[in-house]
Scaffold this active site. Structure first.
Site, PDB file in Angstrom:
ATOM      1  N   ASP A  70      -5.726   9.749  10.150  1.00 34.75           N
ATOM      2  CA  ASP A  70      -4.394   9.301  10.538  1.00 34.75           C
ATOM      3  C   ASP A  70      -3.901   9.930  11.828  1.00 34.75           C
ATOM      4  O   ASP A  70      -4.162  11.101  12.106  1.00 34.75           O
ATOM      5  CB  ASP A  70      -3.404   9.599   9.413  1.00 34.75           C
TER       6      ASP A  70
ATOM      7  N   GLU B 236       0.858  -1.187   0.000  1.00 36.63           N
ATOM      8  CA  GLU B 236       0.000   0.000   0.000  1.00 36.63           C
ATOM      9  C   GLU B 236       0.891   1.233   0.000  1.00 36.63           C
ATOM     10  O   GLU B 236       1.811   1.338   0.807  1.00 36.63           O
ATOM     11  CB  GLU B 236      -0.893   0.031   1.245  1.00 36.63           C
TER      12      GLU B 236
END
Lengths: 264, 403
Positions: free
Chosen positions: A57, A46
């Site tokens: 995040d 990824e």
């Protein structure tokens, strides 16, 4: 769906996916990091497309995203990274992960064309749920690129059906309510959720968020089809910004060990 | 007069105003946001809820706020009759509490145990901390490090009201980043937490909900101006950061075709300087904080830092309904610089004895410039959406005065 993704899940072994931000700490090192990870038999790569406001995040990936943006990384650079990776490995699925604005700004059709040209197999767009993903989904479908759907602990039965409709490649189960790199997964809840997903879908389920080391990978792999590790690797990058050799060596040791976690 | 099938019917069921709005959030938040929408649709029609809200607005907030004829400014500018809608006289000193009162009652009804909010100027933070104290709910306010410094009086007020202030030191260290952190908190504490968004932006139903709670401003103005002048105004004016006070004033009148509307963005050091917060005039459509709207962004789709002397306008986006009204040209969007706002701030103090917040000072700055284009029979209503006590340190700094 992407053939590479289909192929990687053809056997029953547990899978390891790793996340790093494209262009962190710089484009060339970023490529070397991914090459190192691939050499340790990671199953899926990824690559994060950096965004200024990564709402899902934690601090580690926020900083990583900032480093990359400050170096001037744009989507063309991300595609040059995937292009380089494809030159050394034509088998491993490459998934781009990020937030929708960057794609929207670039142009959805142009973006998908570039994905196709540069060997991208799937996308994970954190802030794009089935209610809003039609435009991107339709372009991806024409090009056999998977839109990897996210399922979370708050996803209820009716949403699960909506998400699974049109899902392809694999499913990404977010193990916690929260952001990346923080709390650890609640294994009991994970087990329950995966059971209920499996009733409705044959797609493999990769679990991510809060999976920090080989031991976590092992625990997750006893329940899900595989584990995604991101912040821990990004953290190694952050800790070794002044020595790229040390950075690559540490990532080499770390990911070799992570892969062992999948052997259950 | 109704036209364009009424601007007042938007958003559609998916939360879109034309191409703007929607719901761009992580999957973790989706079920909760759908729940907020469902509950909001219920309380909109619920007589008990609405009468409770009215009770608190009347007795606690101090509504209706007066509509004041600014006679000296009118005379001095020599143009139209200028009225101020005095939402700065609300409890806590700005329009923000109209929305907070609505949302806290909704949060209570949904059984939420913890309140979070973002704040820029601190007005929304103070209003949120206030309603949390009123109803005894724990309150966490996310605020950029830069804003904590320049809005210290409001920071202390929030603390006095029992709120916990969490300083945000990522990115531009102002409103945008405070909102990122609030969203990160929400996704982590999704089950027990209600996020009181302060402006008419964010994922559906927030833009519509915040607008509806603020639209009491325009509804009162309609009654008040008829009483004072026996006719409707020719022009409505307001400043915009996210745009909730402007929509609060405008929404009631959107279908009154003959009424002109001007919203004023913050042009910071000037549009050419790159240091401004004029998302419509200087931005492009994109996706941030749950909605598709005009945003200040780089050529790579990275969100750029906004700049304004007014912390409340220092945001690189704008509510989606404004993006729509901008493209439809129903509202004219103009701008005022930091310096123009400071001048208007002082002008207002000296001519009317009202210390305005720096936010509405932007609207006044443009009104001062364009007043000559209107004749004496025309009526202008400007939303005086906040008071300037919080800004005296910033203004003193700008004027090189030590206090």
């Amino acid at each position: 769906m992407s053939l590479r993704i289909k192929k990687v899940f053809q056997n029953n072994s547990k899978k390891l996916a790793t996340f790093t931000t494209g262009g962190d700490p710089d484009i060339q090192t970023s490529i070397k990091i991914i090459e190192t990870i691939i050499s340790n038999k990671t199953d899926i790569i990824e690559i994060g497309m950096p965004f200024s406001d990564p709402m899902a995040d934690g601090p580690t990936i926020q900083l990583s995203s900032n480093r990359s943006i400050n170096n001037g990384t744009n989507l063309n650079d991300i595609f040059s990274i995937t292009n380089q990776i494809r030159k050394i490995n034509n088998e491993i699925p490459i998934i781009l992960m990020g937030y929708y604005n960057v794609i929207y700004y670039f142009g959805v059709k142009k973006f998908v064309d570039e994905c196709k040209k540069n060997g991208v197999d799937g996308l994970i767009i954190v802030d794009l749920q089935p209610e809003e993903d039609a435009e991107l989904f339709n372009e991806l479908k024409k090009n056999s690129i998977s839109l990897i759907r996210l399922i979370t602990p708050t996803t209820n039965e009716s949403r699960l059906k909506l998400i699974l409709n049109n899902a392809s490649g694999f499913l990404y189960y977010v193990t916690i309510t929260g952001i990346t790199g923080q709390h650890s997964a609640n294994l009991k809840e994970l087990e329950k959720s995966i059971k209920s997903i499996k009733i409705h879908s044959n797609l493999p389920v990769m679990a991510g968020f809060g999976i920090k080391d080989a031991n976590d990978v092992k625990e997750i792999c006893s329940i899900a089809d595989g584990a995604v590790v991101g912040s821990s690797i990004v953290n190694i990058i952050e800790k070794n910004l002044n020595s790229k050799d040390k950075m690559l060596k540490s990532i080499d040791v770390f990911t070799k060990n992570l892969k062992l976690g999948t052997k259950i | 007069m109704q036209y364009k099938n009424s601007y007042k019917q938007l958003p559609n069921e998916k939360g879109y105003f034309g191409q703007f709005g929607g719901r761009y959030v992580s999957e973790t938040l989706m079920p909760l946001i759908l729940e907020v929408e469902k509950e909001y649709n219920i309380i909109k029609e619920d007589k008990k809820f609405q009468s409770d809200l009215k009770y608190y607005l009347d007795t606690y907030v101090g509504r209706p706020s007066p509509l004041f004829f600014a006679e000296r400014i009118t005379e001095n500018l020599g143009g139209p009759k200028i009225y101020f809608k005095r939402d700065e006289l609300n409890h806590t000193g700005a329009h923000k509490i109209n929305n907070c009162m609505g949302q806290i009652l909704l949060a209570k009804k949904m059984g939420k145990k913890r309140i979070i909010a973002e704040t820029g100027a601190g007005q929304h933070g103070v209003a949120t901390a206030t309603v949390c104290a009123l109803f005894g709910l724990p309150c966490i306010i996310y605020m950029g490090e830069k804003d904590i410094k320049r809005q210290s009086p409001n920071v202390f007020r929030m603390k006095l009201l029992g709120a916990e202030i969490r300083s945000v030191s990522t990115g531009s260290k102002s409103l945008k980043d405070a909102m990122n952190e609030a969203l990160r908190d929400w996704v982590t504490n999704v089950r027990d937490t209600f996020y009181i968004i302060g402006t008419a932006a964010g994922p559906h139903p927030y833009p519509a909900m915040v607008r509806d709670f603020q639209s009491i401003i325009g509804k009162e103005v309609r009654e008040q101006i008829i009483k004072a002048e026996n006719k409707l105004p020719n022009l409505l004016m307001a400043c915009i950061g996210g745009g909730s006070n402007a929509l609060g004033l405008f929404h009631e009148f959107l279908d009154d075709k003959e009424i002109e509307m001007i919203a004023v963005e913050a042009a910071g050091h000037g549009l050419g300087s790159g240091k401004h917060a004029a998302s419509l005039t200087g931005g492009k459509p994109g996706i941030l904080h749950g909605n598709k709207t005009y945003l200040l962004q780089s050529d790579n789709g990275q969100i750029e830092e906004a700049h304004s002397i007014s912390a409340g306008l220092d945001y690189p986006g704008i509510g989606p309904e404004h993006s729509y009204l901008f493209e439809e040209k129903r509202v004219s969007y103009m701008y005022a610089t930091d310096n123009e706002a400071i001048d208007a701030f002082q002008y207002c103090c000296k001519h009317e004895g009202i210390i305005p917040a720096l936010e509405p000072s932007h609207a006044l700055a443009v009104l001062i410039k364009i007043a000559k284009n209107y004749n004496k029979d025309n009526i202008v209503v400007m939303n005086m959406c906040g008071r300037g006590d919080k800004d005296i340190f910033t203004v003193a700094d700008e004027l090189n005065i030590k206090i």
